[in-house]
Design an enzyme around this catalytic site. Structure first.
Site, PDB file in Angstrom:
ATOM      1  CG  ASN A 126      -1.868   1.142   1.309  1.00  0.00           C
ATOM      2  OD1 ASN A 126      -1.719   2.135   0.597  1.00  0.00           O
ATOM      3  ND2 ASN A 126      -2.857   1.042   2.173  1.00  0.00           N
TER       4      ASN A 126
ATOM      5  CG  ASP B  10      -8.832   3.351  -2.316  1.00  0.00           C
ATOM      6  OD1 ASP B  10      -9.531   2.507  -1.727  1.00  0.00           O
ATOM      7  OD2 ASP B  10      -7.844   3.885  -1.793  1.00  0.00           O
TER       8      ASP B  10
ATOM      9  N   GLY C 227      -7.172  11.670   5.767  1.00  0.00           N
ATOM     10  CA  GLY C 227      -8.030  11.813   4.597  1.00  0.00           C
ATOM     11  C   GLY C 227      -9.415  11.356   5.008  1.00  0.00           C
TER      12      GLY C 227
ATOM     13  CG  ASP D 206      -2.275  13.776  15.837  1.00  0.00           C
ATOM     14  OD1 ASP D 206      -3.309  13.546  16.493  1.00  0.00           O
ATOM     15  OD2 ASP D 206      -1.311  12.990  15.794  1.00  0.00           O
TER      16      ASP D 206
ATOM     17  CD  GLU E  61      -7.633   1.049   3.082  1.00  0.00           C
ATOM     18  OE1 GLU E  61      -8.182   2.079   2.682  1.00  0.00           O
ATOM     19  OE2 GLU E  61      -6.441   1.010   3.439  1.00  0.00           O
TER      20      GLU E  61
END
EC number: 2.7.2.1
Length: 405
Positions: free
Chosen positions: A7, A149, A213, A284, A389
């Site tokens: 990934n 995706d 995201g 964050d 995923e």
């Protein structure tokens, strides 16, 4: 025989090794801060132990792939005796454009089409292509599977994926909404079906993938019906460093004011906006909540803007699903852990029968645990489900390359 899953991010490389015969995860890791002065390498063993070290900056993704293979061969766990044990490699690829409606086995023609799609994802696809080509050199006889995706969202209808721009832009240049986080949404939809004990074909969901995201997906009859991200991951929700929805005229306006070209402005919208841009402190959420406790105004404002946008999208997706929603599901690093974001995003929906159990919600802060956080009398279930995923990639690999290989 082993499966390697890769990934690639714009500055990171996640990887995991699975046993082909039983799908057991043997080891995983991540190389972070690629292209920076110091890179971070983390290895996660099957017992959950983590080893972490810093190395002199790894200059690009091909070098990161080479480093990954060295790590796997030299691992104390002796997962690999020989690199040729890896027979299948599964890649997460962010953008498949209009070419790829499903996962595919790598061929030269597929790689050419993927390169053509890179203009739609200049921040993400080049690193994936670099990884694919490097693996091809190191393991030329292994099968590589590309998992996109964008594929999950190929069921979105034209009236929902088209922008109201000249139709020729779509016909000639494929300008349209594509959507992202599809591997995550596919997994969460299947898990929701199992948890709710309802057939996928009859399942209507609103799924929020909230991390650095972030996006939201309306799922109708088990298929993607609409989503917040667009032709790129910049559209939609307010994210860690991305602006989400803005008036497009801002790009030219700020280009003139700041004396920067449009590419530079787009870079700012991708990397210096969102939570970071408003707070001027951090992207964050842990840092942001700490700043809010200290009374810092802009951090509080950033959270208000983010959760307001989330609430607007939830409301609109309830409407397009004709008020027939089985569950609202939170996933992603923020979605599963941050109970305060969930509470703010759902505040007020109790007036239409969507009731969050505040006590259950506050207890649901473990990134590895699934939770039902709605009240008993809520008309719509509210769930927090950690995404996986890799599970979707594995499933696609076995569909394309049966276990009796």
């Amino acid at each position: 025989m082993k499966i390697l899953i890769i990934n690639t991010g714009s500055s990171s490389l996640k990887f995991a090794i699975y046993q082909y015969e039983n799908s057991k995860k043997l080891i995983s890791g991540v190389i972070e801060k690629i292209k920076e002065q110091k890179s971070i390498i983390k290895i996660i063993n099957t017992d959950g132990s983590i080893t972490e070290r810093f190395e002199k900056g790894i200059e690009n993704h091909p070098k990161a792939i080479e480093k990954m293979f060295k790590i796997l061969l030299n691992s104390n766990s002796k997962i690999l005796k020989n690199i040729s044990e890896i027979k299948i490699i599964g890649h997460r690829v962010v953008h498949g454009g209009s070419y790829f409606k499903n996962s595919v086995i790598l061929k030269n023609s597929n790689l050419d089409k993927l390169k053509q799609s890179s203009k739609l994802a200049p921040l993400h696809n080049p690193s994936a292509i670099a990884a694919i080509e490097t693996v091809l050199k190191i393991l030329p006889h292994a099968k590589q599977v590309l998992c996109f995706d964008t594929s999950w969202h190929q069921t979105i209808k034209k009236h929902a994926f088209l922008y109201a721009t000249p139709y020729s832009w779509y016909k000639e240049h494929n300008i349209r909404k594509y959507g992202f986080h599809g591997l995550s949404y596919s997994y969460v939809t299947k898990r929701s079906s199992e948890i709710l004990n309802k057939k996928i074909d009859n399942l209507n969901l609103i799924i929020l993938h909230l991390g650095n995201g972030a996006s939201i997906n309306a799922v109708k009859d088990g298929k993607s019906y609409d989503t917040s991200m667009g032709i790129t991951p910049l559209e939609g929700l307010v994210m860690g460093t991305r602006s989400g929805d803005i008036d497009p005229s801002i790009i030219n306006l700020m280009s003139t004011i700041l004396n920067k070209n449009t590419k530079q402005i787009e870079e700012i919208l991708n990397k210096e906006s969102g939570i970071l841009g408003i707070s001027e402190k951090s992207n964050d959420m842990r840092d942001i909540w700490n700043k809010i406790e200290e009374g810092e105004y802009q951090s509080k404002l950033a959270v208000e803007i983010m959760t307001y946008r989330v609430k607007k999208y939830i409301g609109s997706y309830i409407a397009i699903l004709d008020f027939n929603v089985d569950a609202i599901v939170f996933t992603g690093g923020i979605g599963v852990v941050d109970y305060e974001v969930r509470e703010l995003a759902l505040k007020g929906f109790e007036k239409i029968g969507i009731e969050l159990d505040l006590e259950k919600n506050k207890m649901a802060q473990n990134k590895n645990l699934e939770s039902e956080i709605s009240t008993i009398k809520s008309k719509v279930k509210i769930l927090a489900i950690p995404t996986n995923e890799e599970s979707t990639i594995l499933e696609d690999i076995y569909n394309l390359i049966p276990k009796n290989l």
